[in-house]
Design an enzyme around this catalytic site. Structure first.
Site, PDB file in Angstrom:
ATOM      1  N   SER A  99     -17.281  35.111  11.009  1.00 44.84           N
ATOM      2  CA  SER A  99     -18.169  34.666   9.959  1.00 44.84           C
ATOM      3  C   SER A  99     -17.929  35.465   8.670  1.00 44.84           C
ATOM      4  O   SER A  99     -17.027  35.124   8.084  1.00 44.84           O
ATOM      5  CB  SER A  99     -19.643  35.276  10.600  1.00 44.84           C
ATOM      6  OG  SER A  99     -20.637  34.715   9.769  1.00 44.84           O
ATOM      7  N   ASP A 119     -22.881  25.262  15.417  1.00 48.51           N
ATOM      8  CA  ASP A 119     -23.005  26.237  14.261  1.00 48.51           C
ATOM      9  C   ASP A 119     -22.890  25.674  12.943  1.00 48.51           C
ATOM     10  O   ASP A 119     -22.160  24.532  12.744  1.00 48.51           O
ATOM     11  CB  ASP A 119     -21.642  27.180  14.418  1.00 48.51           C
ATOM     12  CG  ASP A 119     -21.702  28.220  13.518  1.00 48.51           C
ATOM     13  OD1 ASP A 119     -22.493  28.302  12.864  1.00 48.51           O
ATOM     14  OD2 ASP A 119     -20.754  29.219  13.548  1.00 48.51           O
ATOM     15  N   HIS A 171     -23.121  30.028  16.746  1.00 49.23           N
ATOM     16  CA  HIS A 171     -22.728  30.994  15.927  1.00 49.23           C
ATOM     17  C   HIS A 171     -22.757  32.714  16.462  1.00 49.23           C
ATOM     18  O   HIS A 171     -23.920  32.758  16.831  1.00 49.23           O
ATOM     19  CB  HIS A 171     -23.373  31.168  14.463  1.00 49.23           C
ATOM     20  CG  HIS A 171     -22.766  31.830  13.489  1.00 49.23           C
ATOM     21  ND1 HIS A 171     -21.621  31.465  12.746  1.00 49.23           N
ATOM     22  CD2 HIS A 171     -23.176  33.016  13.025  1.00 49.23           C
ATOM     23  CE1 HIS A 171     -21.157  32.456  11.759  1.00 49.23           C
ATOM     24  NE2 HIS A 171     -22.292  33.387  11.954  1.00 49.23           N
TER      25      HIS A 171
END
Length: 318
Positions: free
Chosen positions: A156, A252, A282
């Site tokens: 991320s 995601d 995610h």
């Protein structure tokens, strides 16, 4: 593929907790809650050695956590930057993931506790990440690292940092980075199909992403800076970046951004492996207790790291 049944159950559990989103919580409560959640969703593996160190960062001291899976004699290394929107996350939130990666890959993993926003805005977290990577390269012999293979990685926001550290290392003529492992990375701020399609009710919402960006960036102008958005790295610089393994999750909002970055690298001639995990959301790599596919994905990443290290050693012996 449809949403994985294990993911459906997990999302139902999240919904039942009825907690306010991160952006509506006091900052320290959000950070503490994120830490507690990740610790509940993962089980820490035993490992040969874990050592905490403190080094001087860009503005503040940086904590490093060094995971060593075996006697440290010329092992490959992965410098790892945790996710959390540049705002939450720490060494503890990704402790289980780093242990698993180190054990599975037979690699030293150095986890970096870079400065968080909003206390320290862009580019402090990036500069911390670069400083930490350079420290690992400079102290490779001391730590037991084979300097032939020092990779960077992150998930991320950490994937964003890892990608841009590679760019900085090229601009600044070092350190040498052998590989980049980017897990559902934030690669830019343009709205994509997956952002619109999965930006609600799939663990990471649009409102939270906007809040993270507001905490991290100084102004909207930073959105056009390639040091904040690696999708904007010039093509003539992209071709100089190290080989990449990019992992995304099907459900995601960041999925398309990761795939687009993989395409950008491939088009520039960078050896790139792209994998999209079907039915996942995610952050799934840090959800190994409820999600079997998270365990499998970690094993696949680790196997790829091992294989790339072996290839690098073999090439050096020719």
């Amino acid at each position: 593929m449809s949403l994985h049944p294990q993911v459906k159950s997990l999302l139902t559990m999240f919904e039942a907790r009825n907690l306010p989103p991160i952006e509506e919580q006091p900052l320290q409560a959000a950070r503490s809650g994120f830490t507690l959640m990740t610790q509940k969703l993962n089980t820490k593996e035993d490992i040969y050695k874990v050592e905490d160190r403190v080094i001087k960062g860009f503005k503040n001291d940086i904590k490093l956590r060094i995971y060593t899976p075996s006697e440290p004699k010329h092992l490959p290394a992965l410098v790892y930057f945790h996710g959390g929107g540049w705002v939450v996350g720490n060494l503890d939130t990704h402790d289980a993931l780093c242990r698993s990666l180190a054990n599975e890959a037979g690699s030293i993993v150095v986890s970096v506790d870079y400065s968080l926003s909003p206390e320290e805005k862009f580019p402090v977290a990036l500069e911390d990440s670069y400083v930490a990577t350079k420290w690992v390269a400079d102290h490779a012999d001391e730590v037991g690292i084979d300097r032939q293979f020092i990779a960077v990685g992150g998930d991320s926001a950490g994937g964003n940092l890892a990608a841009v550290v590679c760019y900085l290392a090229d601009i600044r003529k070092g350190p040498s980075i052998s590989y980049q492992f980017l897990f559902y990375p934030s690669t830019g701020y343009a709205k994509t199909d997956s952002y619109e399609k999965y930006g609600e009710n799939y663990n990471l919402n649009k409102s939270t992403m906007r809040w993270f960006q507001e905490q991290y960036l100084n102004s909207v102008d930073d959105m056009m800076n390639p040091l904040a958005a690696p999708m904007l790295i010039p093509d003539h610089e992209t071709k100089k970046l190290p080989p990449a393994y990019i992992l995304t999750a099907e459900y995601d909002p960041l999925c398309d951004g990761g795939e687009n970055y993989a395409t950008k690298l491939k088009n520039a001639g960078v050896d790139t492996t792209y994998v999209c995990s079907s039915g996942m959301i995610h952050g799934f790599l840090c959800m190994t207790n409820p999600l079997d596919d998270a365990k499998k994905a970690i094993k696949d990443v680790a196997q790829h790291l091992r294989e790339q290290y072996i290839k690098r050693v073999e090439r050096s012996q020719v």
